[in-house]
Design a protein around this motif. Structure first.
Motif, PDB file in Angstrom:
ATOM      1  N   PRO A 298       0.825  -1.208   0.000  1.00 39.10           N
ATOM      2  CA  PRO A 298       0.000   0.000   0.000  1.00 39.10           C
ATOM      3  C   PRO A 298       0.865   1.265   0.000  1.00 39.10           C
ATOM      4  CG  PRO A 298      -0.795  -1.575   1.625  1.00 39.10           C
ATOM      5  CD  PRO A 298       0.516  -2.099   1.113  1.00 39.10           C
ATOM      6  N   GLY A 299       0.606   2.135  -0.926  1.00 35.73           N
ATOM      7  CA  GLY A 299       1.335   3.399  -1.009  1.00 35.73           C
ATOM      8  C   GLY A 299       2.786   3.254  -1.429  1.00 35.73           C
ATOM      9  N   GLY A 300       3.181   2.075  -1.906  1.00 37.17           N
ATOM     10  CA  GLY A 300       4.572   1.859  -2.315  1.00 37.17           C
ATOM     11  C   GLY A 300       5.546   1.778  -1.154  1.00 37.17           C
ATOM     12  N   ALA A 301       5.039   1.530   0.039  1.00 40.57           N
ATOM     13  CA  ALA A 301       5.885   1.453   1.231  1.00 40.57           C
ATOM     14  C   ALA A 301       6.712   0.179   1.237  1.00 40.57           C
ATOM     15  CB  ALA A 301       5.015   1.499   2.486  1.00 40.57           C
ATOM     16  N   ALA A 302       7.761   0.185   2.023  1.00 42.00           N
ATOM     17  CA  ALA A 302       8.571  -1.027   2.197  1.00 42.00           C
ATOM     18  C   ALA A 302       7.744  -2.075   2.933  1.00 42.00           C
ATOM     19  CB  ALA A 302       9.824  -0.699   2.992  1.00 42.00           C
ATOM     20  N   PRO A 303       7.953  -3.349   2.643  1.00 46.85           N
ATOM     21  CA  PRO A 303       7.217  -4.394   3.348  1.00 46.85           C
ATOM     22  C   PRO A 303       7.565  -4.417   4.834  1.00 46.85           C
ATOM     23  CG  PRO A 303       8.784  -5.355   1.787  1.00 46.85           C
ATOM     24  CD  PRO A 303       8.837  -3.887   1.628  1.00 46.85           C
ATOM     25  N   VAL A 304       6.640  -4.880   5.641  1.00 50.17           N
ATOM     26  CA  VAL A 304       6.865  -4.969   7.085  1.00 50.17           C
ATOM     27  C   VAL A 304       7.715  -6.198   7.366  1.00 50.17           C
ATOM     28  CG1 VAL A 304       5.735  -5.250   9.319  1.00 50.17           C
ATOM     29  CG2 VAL A 304       4.672  -3.846   7.548  1.00 50.17           C
ATOM     30  N   GLU A 305       8.719  -6.034   8.214  1.00 54.32           N
ATOM     31  CA  GLU A 305       9.626  -7.124   8.547  1.00 54.32           C
ATOM     32  C   GLU A 305       9.573  -7.436  10.038  1.00 54.32           C
ATOM     33  OE1 GLU A 305      13.618  -6.345   7.246  1.00 54.32           O
ATOM     34  OE2 GLU A 305      12.919  -5.069   5.652  1.00 54.32           O
ATOM     35  N   PRO A 306       9.820  -8.687  10.402  1.00 56.03           N
ATOM     36  CA  PRO A 306       9.869  -9.021  11.816  1.00 56.03           C
ATOM     37  C   PRO A 306      11.214  -8.672  12.445  1.00 56.03           C
ATOM     38  CG  PRO A 306      10.214 -10.980  10.517  1.00 56.03           C
ATOM     39  CD  PRO A 306       9.908  -9.858   9.562  1.00 56.03           C
ATOM     40  N   THR A 307      12.222  -8.398  11.613  1.00 52.85           N
ATOM     41  CA  THR A 307      13.563  -8.101  12.102  1.00 52.85           C
ATOM     42  C   THR A 307      14.234  -7.117  11.160  1.00 52.85           C
ATOM     43  OG1 THR A 307      15.692  -9.072  12.676  1.00 52.85           O
ATOM     44  CG2 THR A 307      14.513 -10.101  10.888  1.00 52.85           C
ATOM     45  N   ALA A 308      15.257  -6.455  11.650  1.00 50.63           N
ATOM     46  CA  ALA A 308      15.976  -5.468  10.836  1.00 50.63           C
ATOM     47  C   ALA A 308      17.150  -6.085  10.077  1.00 50.63           C
ATOM     48  CB  ALA A 308      16.471  -4.341  11.720  1.00 50.63           C
ATOM     49  N   MET A 309      17.244  -7.401  10.037  1.00 53.47           N
ATOM     50  CA  MET A 309      18.342  -8.062   9.328  1.00 53.47           C
ATOM     51  C   MET A 309      18.238  -7.807   7.823  1.00 53.47           C
ATOM     52  SD  MET A 309      18.456 -11.701  11.349  1.00 53.47           S
ATOM     53  CE  MET A 309      19.592 -12.393  10.191  1.00 53.47           C
ATOM     54  N   ASP A 310      19.384  -7.639   7.176  1.00 55.39           N
ATOM     55  CA  ASP A 310      19.405  -7.447   5.725  1.00 55.39           C
ATOM     56  C   ASP A 310      18.945  -8.709   5.008  1.00 55.39           C
ATOM     57  OD1 ASP A 310      20.333  -4.854   5.874  1.00 55.39           O
ATOM     58  OD2 ASP A 310      22.435  -5.439   5.714  1.00 55.39           O
ATOM     59  N   VAL A 311      18.311  -8.509   3.878  1.00 51.88           N
ATOM     60  CA  VAL A 311      17.888  -9.624   3.037  1.00 51.88           C
ATOM     61  C   VAL A 311      18.962  -9.836   1.976  1.00 51.88           C
ATOM     62  CG1 VAL A 311      16.149 -10.425   1.403  1.00 51.88           C
ATOM     63  CG2 VAL A 311      15.463  -9.077   3.378  1.00 51.88           C
ATOM     64  N   PRO A 312      19.492 -11.046   1.863  1.00 52.02           N
ATOM     65  CA  PRO A 312      20.475 -11.266   0.798  1.00 52.02           C
ATOM     66  C   PRO A 312      19.790 -11.229  -0.567  1.00 52.02           C
ATOM     67  CG  PRO A 312      19.979 -13.319   1.925  1.00 52.02           C
ATOM     68  CD  PRO A 312      19.248 -12.228   2.654  1.00 52.02           C
ATOM     69  N   GLY A 313      20.415 -10.596  -1.526  1.00 47.44           N
ATOM     70  CA  GLY A 313      19.841 -10.525  -2.866  1.00 47.44           C
ATOM     71  C   GLY A 313      19.032  -9.263  -3.083  1.00 47.44           C
ATOM     72  N   LYS A 314      18.313  -9.235  -4.184  1.00 48.36           N
ATOM     73  CA  LYS A 314      17.543  -8.053  -4.570  1.00 48.36           C
ATOM     74  C   LYS A 314      16.270  -8.510  -5.266  1.00 48.36           C
ATOM     75  CE  LYS A 314      17.896  -3.949  -7.449  1.00 48.36           C
ATOM     76  NZ  LYS A 314      18.691  -3.189  -8.377  1.00 48.36           N
TER      77      LYS A 314
END
Length: 43
Positions: free
Chosen positions: A16-32
């Motif tokens: 919604p609104g082009g926002a970043a997805p909600v995450e359970p943790t602030a860990m980086d996601v490998p990849g793109k």
């Protein structure tokens, strides 16, 4: 049956609104993640 769930790796265009997805943790996601537009460009 859940066939696919991208969770925090979801592209912002699907949020919604082009926002970043909600995450359970602030860990980086490998990849793109990206999507291909009608002209064949990655976004």
């Amino acid at each position: 049956m859940q066939l696919w769930h991208v969770g925090r790796v979801s592209h912002p265009v699907f949020q919604p609104g082009g926002a970043a997805p909600v995450e359970p943790t602030a860990m980086d996601v490998p990849g793109k993640t990206f999507i291909i537009d009608a002209d064949g460009n990655g976004a």
